[in-house]
Write a protein that holds these residues in place. Sequence first.
Motif, PDB file in Angstrom:
ATOM      1  N   VAL A 232       6.186  -0.560  10.243  1.00 14.55           N
ATOM      2  CA  VAL A 232       5.194  -1.551  10.667  1.00 14.55           C
ATOM      3  C   VAL A 232       4.651  -2.224   9.406  1.00 14.55           C
ATOM      4  O   VAL A 232       4.645  -1.621   8.329  1.00 14.55           O
ATOM      5  CB  VAL A 232       4.044  -0.923  11.499  1.00 14.55           C
ATOM      6  CG1 VAL A 232       4.545  -0.210  12.726  1.00 14.55           C
ATOM      7  CG2 VAL A 232       3.212   0.029  10.662  1.00 14.55           C
ATOM      8  N   SER A 233       4.214  -3.461   9.565  1.00 18.26           N
ATOM      9  CA  SER A 233       3.717  -4.202   8.404  1.00 18.26           C
ATOM     10  C   SER A 233       2.372  -3.623   7.970  1.00 18.26           C
ATOM     11  O   SER A 233       1.742  -2.854   8.711  1.00 18.26           O
ATOM     12  CB  SER A 233       3.542  -5.672   8.783  1.00 18.26           C
ATOM     13  OG  SER A 233       2.504  -5.777   9.736  1.00 18.26           O
ATOM     14  N   ALA A 234       1.931  -4.025   6.771  1.00 19.34           N
ATOM     15  CA  ALA A 234       0.633  -3.548   6.276  1.00 19.34           C
ATOM     16  C   ALA A 234      -0.487  -4.015   7.210  1.00 19.34           C
ATOM     17  O   ALA A 234      -1.465  -3.293   7.440  1.00 19.34           O
ATOM     18  CB  ALA A 234       0.397  -4.057   4.861  1.00 19.34           C
ATOM     19  N   VAL A 235      -0.329  -5.225   7.773  1.00 20.74           N
ATOM     20  CA  VAL A 235      -1.355  -5.754   8.692  1.00 20.74           C
ATOM     21  C   VAL A 235      -1.447  -4.871   9.934  1.00 20.74           C
ATOM     22  O   VAL A 235      -2.535  -4.477  10.374  1.00 20.74           O
ATOM     23  CB  VAL A 235      -1.019  -7.216   9.095  1.00 20.74           C
ATOM     24  CG1 VAL A 235      -2.011  -7.746  10.128  1.00 20.74           C
ATOM     25  CG2 VAL A 235      -1.003  -8.116   7.864  1.00 20.74           C
ATOM     26  N   GLN A 236      -0.269  -4.538  10.507  1.00 17.72           N
ATOM     27  CA  GLN A 236      -0.253  -3.676  11.696  1.00 17.72           C
ATOM     28  C   GLN A 236      -0.792  -2.287  11.363  1.00 17.72           C
ATOM     29  O   GLN A 236      -1.541  -1.697  12.152  1.00 17.72           O
ATOM     30  CB  GLN A 236       1.169  -3.538  12.225  1.00 17.72           C
ATOM     31  CG  GLN A 236       1.645  -4.713  13.051  1.00 17.72           C
ATOM     32  CD  GLN A 236       3.109  -4.518  13.430  1.00 17.72           C
ATOM     33  OE1 GLN A 236       3.971  -4.405  12.567  1.00 17.72           O
ATOM     34  NE2 GLN A 236       3.364  -4.466  14.718  1.00 17.72           N
TER      35      GLN A 236
END
Lengths: 104, 190
Positions: free
Chosen positions: B147-151
């Motif tokens: 998952v991305s850092a934002v997620q």
Amino acid sequence: MSPEELERVLETARMPVSITEDRVERVIDTVFARIDAAAARPPRGWAALLAAMLEPILPARFAYILAAALLVGISVGRFVEPATTSGEEAPSAESAEQFLPLGS
Amino acid sequence: LGEAEIADDDLLIEIGKGNRRAFRVLMLRHAPAMLALAQRITRNAGDADEIVQETFLKLWTSPDRWQPGGRGLFSTWLYRVVLNACLDRRRRRVPEPLDSAPEAADESPDGLRLAISAECRRVVEESLEELPVRQREAMSLHYFGEVSAVQAAQILGLSLSSVESLLVRGRRALRDSLMRRGIVRMGDVI
């Protein structure tokens, strides 16, 4: 160890995963089977039995609280002595009788 | 509305009333991502299946665990529940000594690549276990949950800068731990 080398190690350690539709269906079927099995199992213990009896008329979380309260009430109630009815210890009953004719 | 367009929160209201069809729609929607996350973190398909089943069972018995209308999405909350279950299970698992593992029969280039990958995962996992909980969660989500850092920030309930900071410190700690094990470059793994 350089940051690039660490990224390589982490990249190699990453597991390739593919989730098939069959597997998802199998997981969902197992969840439903476990729900059905739990529903078919008779409730264990007095509290669970009472909760099961109360559940159709109350939401589950209240049914358990009420069942617990009932159990406490029944347990404590067994040790309560019956109230005495002798005239000396119940003057209020006597006086109530005296006022009866006033209302009639 | 088609089933695909019904919002998670509306499905959960129906699930609270005992609507099995709504529950099925919700599981079909989220199970693939949850299974992938669980399998990447536990490295075991059976464990992943069990974790996802348990998570959905708990949701059926008490759908009010998720409070709609608050911050975040149901899916991020679900990610967090599955992630915690995975990390918990991984912590309790007794690591299998390498000597007792069955010999790899596959000697093809693919077999060798898989063996290197498995050994690499084992070493990285052992090193990850030494990290503080928050760093481990962020690293596991980002590198293995993909998952991305934002997620990851949404799932962990942190700001993006906090997650980025955790990732920076996590990488540094992981690198130190790997170096203590004598691993300076990829070739040292095997």
